[in-house]
Scaffold this motif. Structure first.
Motif, PDB file in Angstrom:
ATOM      1  N   LEU A  46      40.427  29.643  39.657  1.00  0.00           N
ATOM      2  CA  LEU A  46      39.186  28.629  40.313  1.00  0.00           C
ATOM      3  C   LEU A  46      38.621  27.717  39.523  1.00  0.00           C
ATOM      4  N   GLU A  47      38.139  28.116  37.975  1.00  0.00           N
ATOM      5  CA  GLU A  47      36.867  27.999  37.202  1.00  0.00           C
ATOM      6  C   GLU A  47      36.505  28.186  36.151  1.00  0.00           C
ATOM      7  N   ARG A  48      35.875  27.474  35.015  1.00  0.00           N
ATOM      8  CA  ARG A  48      36.006  27.964  33.424  1.00  0.00           C
ATOM      9  C   ARG A  48      34.947  27.334  33.246  1.00  0.00           C
ATOM     10  N   ALA A  49      33.956  28.110  32.876  1.00  0.00           N
ATOM     11  CA  ALA A  49      32.390  28.098  32.906  1.00  0.00           C
ATOM     12  C   ALA A  49      31.443  28.643  31.696  1.00  0.00           C
ATOM     13  N   ARG A  50      30.713  28.564  31.555  1.00  0.00           N
ATOM     14  CA  ARG A  50      29.817  28.910  30.292  1.00  0.00           C
ATOM     15  C   ARG A  50      28.542  29.529  30.849  1.00  0.00           C
ATOM     16  N   TYR A  51      28.251  30.645  30.231  1.00  0.00           N
ATOM     17  CA  TYR A  51      26.533  30.489  30.965  1.00  0.00           C
ATOM     18  C   TYR A  51      25.826  30.758  29.557  1.00  0.00           C
ATOM     19  N   GLY A  52      26.087  30.756  28.788  1.00  0.00           N
ATOM     20  CA  GLY A  52      24.672  29.564  27.719  1.00  0.00           C
ATOM     21  C   GLY A  52      25.967  29.106  26.597  1.00  0.00           C
ATOM     22  N   GLU A  53      25.187  28.568  25.387  1.00  0.00           N
ATOM     23  CA  GLU A  53      25.633  27.708  24.356  1.00  0.00           C
ATOM     24  C   GLU A  53      26.428  27.659  23.417  1.00  0.00           C
ATOM     25  N   ASP A  54      27.005  29.514  22.988  1.00  0.00           N
ATOM     26  CA  ASP A  54      27.685  30.296  22.033  1.00  0.00           C
ATOM     27  C   ASP A  54      28.949  29.982  23.124  1.00  0.00           C
ATOM     28  N   PRO A  55      30.288  29.460  21.901  1.00  0.00           N
ATOM     29  CA  PRO A  55      31.878  29.098  22.449  1.00  0.00           C
ATOM     30  C   PRO A  55      31.845  30.695  22.953  1.00  0.00           C
ATOM     31  N   GLN A  57      30.275  33.051  25.105  1.00  0.00           N
ATOM     32  CA  GLN A  57      29.677  33.178  25.891  1.00  0.00           C
ATOM     33  C   GLN A  57      30.211  31.957  27.301  1.00  0.00           C
ATOM     34  N   LYS A  58      32.047  32.530  27.969  1.00  0.00           N
ATOM     35  CA  LYS A  58      32.314  31.820  28.995  1.00  0.00           C
ATOM     36  C   LYS A  58      32.994  32.574  30.089  1.00  0.00           C
ATOM     37  N   LEU A  59      33.363  32.310  31.001  1.00  0.00           N
ATOM     38  CA  LEU A  59      33.775  32.847  31.949  1.00  0.00           C
ATOM     39  C   LEU A  59      35.223  32.601  32.416  1.00  0.00           C
ATOM     40  N   ARG A  60      35.663  32.727  33.166  1.00  0.00           N
ATOM     41  CA  ARG A  60      36.802  32.676  34.129  1.00  0.00           C
ATOM     42  C   ARG A  60      36.785  32.945  35.603  1.00  0.00           C
ATOM     43  N   VAL A  61      36.856  32.283  36.351  1.00  0.00           N
ATOM     44  CA  VAL A  61      37.062  32.686  37.644  1.00  0.00           C
ATOM     45  C   VAL A  61      38.431  32.625  38.618  1.00  0.00           C
ATOM     46  N   TRP A  62      38.674  33.943  39.523  1.00  0.00           N
ATOM     47  CA  TRP A  62      39.407  33.898  39.964  1.00  0.00           C
ATOM     48  C   TRP A  62      39.622  34.050  41.192  1.00  0.00           C
ATOM     49  N   ARG A  63      40.539  33.775  42.267  1.00  0.00           N
ATOM     50  CA  ARG A  63      39.594  33.446  43.366  1.00  0.00           C
ATOM     51  C   ARG A  63      41.192  33.544  44.215  1.00  0.00           C
ATOM     52  N   LYS A  64      41.584  34.219  45.373  1.00  0.00           N
ATOM     53  CA  LYS A  64      42.938  34.505  46.364  1.00  0.00           C
ATOM     54  C   LYS A  64      42.585  33.272  47.380  1.00  0.00           C
ATOM     55  N   THR A  65      43.800  32.229  47.239  1.00  0.00           N
ATOM     56  CA  THR A  65      43.228  30.915  47.923  1.00  0.00           C
ATOM     57  C   THR A  65      43.500  31.761  49.863  1.00  0.00           C
ATOM     58  N   GLY A  66      42.661  30.802  50.326  1.00  0.00           N
ATOM     59  CA  GLY A  66      42.814  30.915  51.616  1.00  0.00           C
ATOM     60  C   GLY A  66      42.130  32.222  52.569  1.00  0.00           C
ATOM     61  N   THR A  67      41.373  32.628  51.621  1.00  0.00           N
ATOM     62  CA  THR A  67      40.435  33.726  51.905  1.00  0.00           C
ATOM     63  C   THR A  67      39.048  33.359  52.793  1.00  0.00           C
ATOM     64  N   HIS A  68      38.776  34.181  52.854  1.00  0.00           N
ATOM     65  CA  HIS A  68      37.333  33.725  54.310  1.00  0.00           C
ATOM     66  C   HIS A  68      36.497  33.625  53.507  1.00  0.00           C
ATOM     67  N   SER A  69      35.078  33.555  52.723  1.00  0.00           N
ATOM     68  CA  SER A  69      33.712  33.702  52.395  1.00  0.00           C
ATOM     69  C   SER A  69      33.017  34.248  53.412  1.00  0.00           C
ATOM     70  N   PRO A  70      32.197  35.386  52.845  1.00  0.00           N
ATOM     71  CA  PRO A  70      31.737  35.306  51.973  1.00  0.00           C
ATOM     72  C   PRO A  70      32.427  37.076  51.015  1.00  0.00           C
ATOM     73  N   MET A  71      33.485  36.833  49.501  1.00  0.00           N
ATOM     74  CA  MET A  71      33.622  38.162  49.009  1.00  0.00           C
ATOM     75  C   MET A  71      33.631  39.161  48.685  1.00  0.00           C
ATOM     76  N   PRO A  72      33.599  40.383  47.754  1.00  0.00           N
ATOM     77  CA  PRO A  72      32.718  40.683  47.960  1.00  0.00           C
ATOM     78  C   PRO A  72      33.147  40.036  45.615  1.00  0.00           C
ATOM     79  N   MET A  73      32.352  40.548  44.747  1.00  0.00           N
ATOM     80  CA  MET A  73      32.489  39.644  43.271  1.00  0.00           C
ATOM     81  C   MET A  73      33.122  40.800  42.562  1.00  0.00           C
ATOM     82  N   MET A  74      34.025  40.770  41.327  1.00  0.00           N
ATOM     83  CA  MET A  74      34.289  41.929  40.645  1.00  0.00           C
ATOM     84  C   MET A  74      34.199  41.057  39.313  1.00  0.00           C
ATOM     85  N   ILE A  75      32.571  41.693  38.571  1.00  0.00           N
ATOM     86  CA  ILE A  75      32.705  41.383  37.046  1.00  0.00           C
ATOM     87  C   ILE A  75      33.202  41.791  35.908  1.00  0.00           C
TER      88      ILE A  75
END
Length: 311
Positions: A46-55, A57-75
């Motif tokens: 779904l998204e590539r993101a950063r939570y800080g300035e250091d390279p 400090q990055k994140l990759r966010v995945w989600r199942k298509t067609g699902t209903h919100s809100p879903m639990p989050m797994m980090i």
């Protein structure tokens, strides 16, 4: 004859190339095998993101298509002796947990030699803060956050769950944590007897304060600790000791020791084609399902029997 020799040579070259690739970045190879054998399973990056300035400090966010919100989050926080590793290599975690109806966030953190303790805990807590702040936009529930990590990453997630100061510093309330899954994690490893632990923790003036077991308490989020009896990298004693400490405090903890698994085997078992032949995913989903309807206060009161072998 020459045809058979050609096949043998091709297989040998392929095997050598695979071994080199695994040595360079085993999780990335695992992700590629998972993608080829398991497909997308309806999950999307779904998204590539950063939570800080250091390279890092990055994140990759995945989600199942067609699902209903809100879903639990797994980090998920990766391993690598606090000195290597990259969220880009763990797409198999993103795909396979998104397929189980989690908004899945794979998080990186700053590494040695750029930083030492407690930077890995600060970064992991900051990643949780980012996920919680962006939960609604991503289709997640900001008060149903599961933490999971392997090896060094298990140290990170268990550390911030047991010692409340790290999440407090990021403005994340403890009730937002639904539970924590530690896979092959080091939680009680002082004195430091390896290069990686000396590098990342050896300069801290109070070494025992770096140990998650020092913060064992009864009111923390429920913990599931998974480890292999044959793990010689992070001995199962770490998980056993922490489980006993949490149970003694009256907390919610479950321990699973797989008799035939080494350090990376529980992680490999979360990828295709091995996922359908191993029980690790089922064990994690049973744990998350058990506490899905619990508030943290309800879950932390009863002391759950530690499920372990006697070895």
């Amino acid at each position: 004859m020459w045809f058979l020799i050609g096949i043998v040579v091709a297989l040998a070259v392929t095997f050598i190339a695979l071994q080199i690739a695994i040595a360079r970045d085993g999780p990335a190879v695992l992700s590629n095998v998972d993608r080829i054998t398991g497909g997308s399973q309806g999950a999307e990056l779904l998204e590539r993101a950063r939570y800080g300035e250091d390279p890092a400090q990055k994140l990759r966010v995945w989600r199942k298509t067609g699902t209903h919100s809100p879903m639990p989050m797994m980090i998920f926080v990766h391993g690598g002796s606090w000195s290597w590793g990259d969220p880009d290599s763990y797409d198999f975690i993103g795909r396979n947990f998104a397929a189980q109806d989690f908004v899945t966030v794979v998080a990186g953190y700053r590494l040695y030699p750029d930083v030492r303790y407690p930077a890995m805990l600060e970064d992991s807590a900051a990643a949780v803060r980012w996920a919680r702040e962006n939960a609604a936009r991503l289709g997640g529930d900001h008060d149903r956050i599961w933490l999971m990590g392997h090896s060094a990453g298990a140290y990170n997630v268990v550390g911030i769950a047991l010692d409340p100061r790290w999440l407090e510093a990021e403005g994340v309330p403890e009730h937002a944590l639904a539970g924590v899954i530690g896979i092959s994690g080091p939680y009680d490893f002082y004195p430091f007897n390896s290069e990686s632990t000396r590098n990342s923790f050896g300069e801290w003036p109070d070494p025992e304060a770096t140990q998650p077991i020092s913060y064992a308490r009864g009111d923390a989020a429920p913990l599931l600790l998974l480890t292999g009896y044959a793990d010689t990298t992070v001995k199962p004693r770490n998980s056993k000791a922490l489980a006993r400490a949490i149970e003694t405090k009256g907390g919610a903890v479950e321990l699973e020791i797989y008799s035939d698994m080494e350090h990376s085997d529980p992680l490999i078992a979360l990828a295709n084609p091995w996922r359908d032949r191993r029980e690790v995913m089922a064990r994690i989903l049973a744990f998350t399902g058990k506490y899905a309807q619990h508030t943290q206060s309800e879950a932390a009161n009863p002391s759950l029997a530690v499920q372990a072998d006697s070895r």
